[in-house]
Design a protein around this motif. Structure first.
Motif, PDB file in Angstrom:
ATOM      1  N   ASP A 110      -9.470  10.990-114.676  1.00  0.00           N
ATOM      2  CA  ASP A 110     -10.684  11.625-115.182  1.00  0.00           C
ATOM      3  C   ASP A 110     -11.082  10.963-116.508  1.00  0.00           C
ATOM      4  O   ASP A 110     -10.356  11.072-117.497  1.00  0.00           O
ATOM      5  CB  ASP A 110     -10.440  13.111-115.385  1.00  0.00           C
ATOM      6  N   VAL A 148     -18.587  12.538-114.269  1.00  0.00           N
ATOM      7  CA  VAL A 148     -17.982  12.977-113.014  1.00  0.00           C
ATOM      8  C   VAL A 148     -18.908  13.992-112.362  1.00  0.00           C
ATOM      9  O   VAL A 148     -19.339  14.963-112.998  1.00  0.00           O
ATOM     10  CB  VAL A 148     -16.597  13.615-113.246  1.00  0.00           C
ATOM     11  N   ARG A 191     -19.315  16.394-108.747  1.00  0.00           N
ATOM     12  CA  ARG A 191     -18.598  16.891-107.577  1.00  0.00           C
ATOM     13  C   ARG A 191     -19.507  17.814-106.773  1.00  0.00           C
ATOM     14  O   ARG A 191     -20.310  18.562-107.346  1.00  0.00           O
ATOM     15  CB  ARG A 191     -17.339  17.666-108.003  1.00  0.00           C
ATOM     16  N   ILE A 210     -17.280   9.241-109.602  1.00  0.00           N
ATOM     17  CA  ILE A 210     -16.832   8.967-110.968  1.00  0.00           C
ATOM     18  C   ILE A 210     -17.462   7.675-111.455  1.00  0.00           C
ATOM     19  O   ILE A 210     -17.341   6.631-110.796  1.00  0.00           O
ATOM     20  CB  ILE A 210     -15.304   8.849-111.047  1.00  0.00           C
ATOM     21  N   THR A 230     -16.185  13.558-104.894  1.00  0.00           N
ATOM     22  CA  THR A 230     -16.287  13.298-106.334  1.00  0.00           C
ATOM     23  C   THR A 230     -16.801  11.893-106.586  1.00  0.00           C
ATOM     24  O   THR A 230     -16.282  10.922-106.031  1.00  0.00           O
ATOM     25  CB  THR A 230     -14.914  13.464-107.015  1.00  0.00           C
ATOM     26  N   ARG A 232     -13.204  11.810-118.600  1.00  0.00           N
ATOM     27  CA  ARG A 232     -13.619  12.759-119.616  1.00  0.00           C
ATOM     28  C   ARG A 232     -12.456  13.228-120.483  1.00  0.00           C
ATOM     29  O   ARG A 232     -12.670  13.823-121.545  1.00  0.00           O
ATOM     30  CB  ARG A 232     -14.276  13.979-118.954  1.00  0.00           C
ATOM     31  N   ARG A 233     -11.244  12.952-120.043  1.00  0.00           N
ATOM     32  CA  ARG A 233     -10.075  13.361-120.807  1.00  0.00           C
ATOM     33  C   ARG A 233      -9.817  12.387-121.941  1.00  0.00           C
ATOM     34  O   ARG A 233      -9.963  11.183-121.783  1.00  0.00           O
ATOM     35  CB  ARG A 233      -8.847  13.421-119.893  1.00  0.00           C
TER      36      ARG A 233
END
Length: 206
Positions: free
Chosen positions: A201, A100, A102, A93, A91, A203-204
């Protein structure tokens, strides 16, 4: 692999082991077996790393490895990038753009470092050099050139796993992006928590 294009650790001639005289070929076989032993002997490793691109830009950080399949590149403070391998995936980031990416570890050149069950003699060859103190091995999957290739560079060291100390590597991805890593302060066999390979993460949203 990291979307960077670093300079090469050293000039390495891509010569076939099969083309050298038999005494050297015998040594090559022994060195390849030593590399296999090193990779199988290492359960955990921590090291400082430096990553330099062809423009001279250098990034530093700490590398943590735990087999099977776990890896973390923690870059220096101020670099909003993190690379983690766990759960069969590698991954990437980028916290600056909340991105992100992967892909399967086996599709990355770094897979050779993370899977102790793989038989390196089936997909790697020794790269002949002029310094007997250095062992270089090039690994790639000829059936999947899109996975890229990696050249591992070792120094002979009787105190290191398998008698070899991993000094770094040069990875070339399918887009011919070259990544060069140099290692220092290598330590083997120490305790490494699985929590080391967790990441937030971006993106959260809260």
């Amino acid at each position: 692999m990291f979307n960077t294009r670093p300079a090469v650790i050293a000039t390495i001639a891509a010569l076939s082991v099969a083309a050298v005289p038999s005494p050297i070929a015998a040594q090559a076989t022994g060195d390849l077996a030593a590399v296999q032993k090193h990779l199988q002997s290492v359960t955990t490793m921590t090291a400082d790393f430096s990553q330099a691109d062809r423009n001279g830009k250098v990034l530093t950080g700490v590398l943590t490895l735990k087999k099977p399949g776990k890896l973390r590149f923690q870059y220096e403070k101020g670099v909003p990038i993190l690379i983690v391998a766990e759960g069969g995936a590698l991954t990437f980031i980028d916290y600056s753009v909340k991105q992100v990416q992967r892909w399967p570890i086996k599709n990355s050149p770094l897979g050779v470092l993370l899977d102790p069950s793989r038989d390196i003699t089936r997909y790697a060859k020794l790269v002949p050099g002029y310094d007997n103190r250095v062992v270089s091995v090039e690994a790639n999957d000829p059936k999947h050139p899109e996975y890229g290739r990696i050249t591992l560079v070792f120094a002979r060291d009787a105190a290191a796993p398998g008698g070899l100390m991993l000094q770094g590597w040069v990875a070339l991805d399918s887009q011919n992006n070259r990544t060069t890593i140099r290692l220092s302060k290598q330590k083997f066999g120490g305790p490494v928590s699985d929590n080391t390979f967790r990441w937030n993460d971006p993106r959260r949203t809260r």
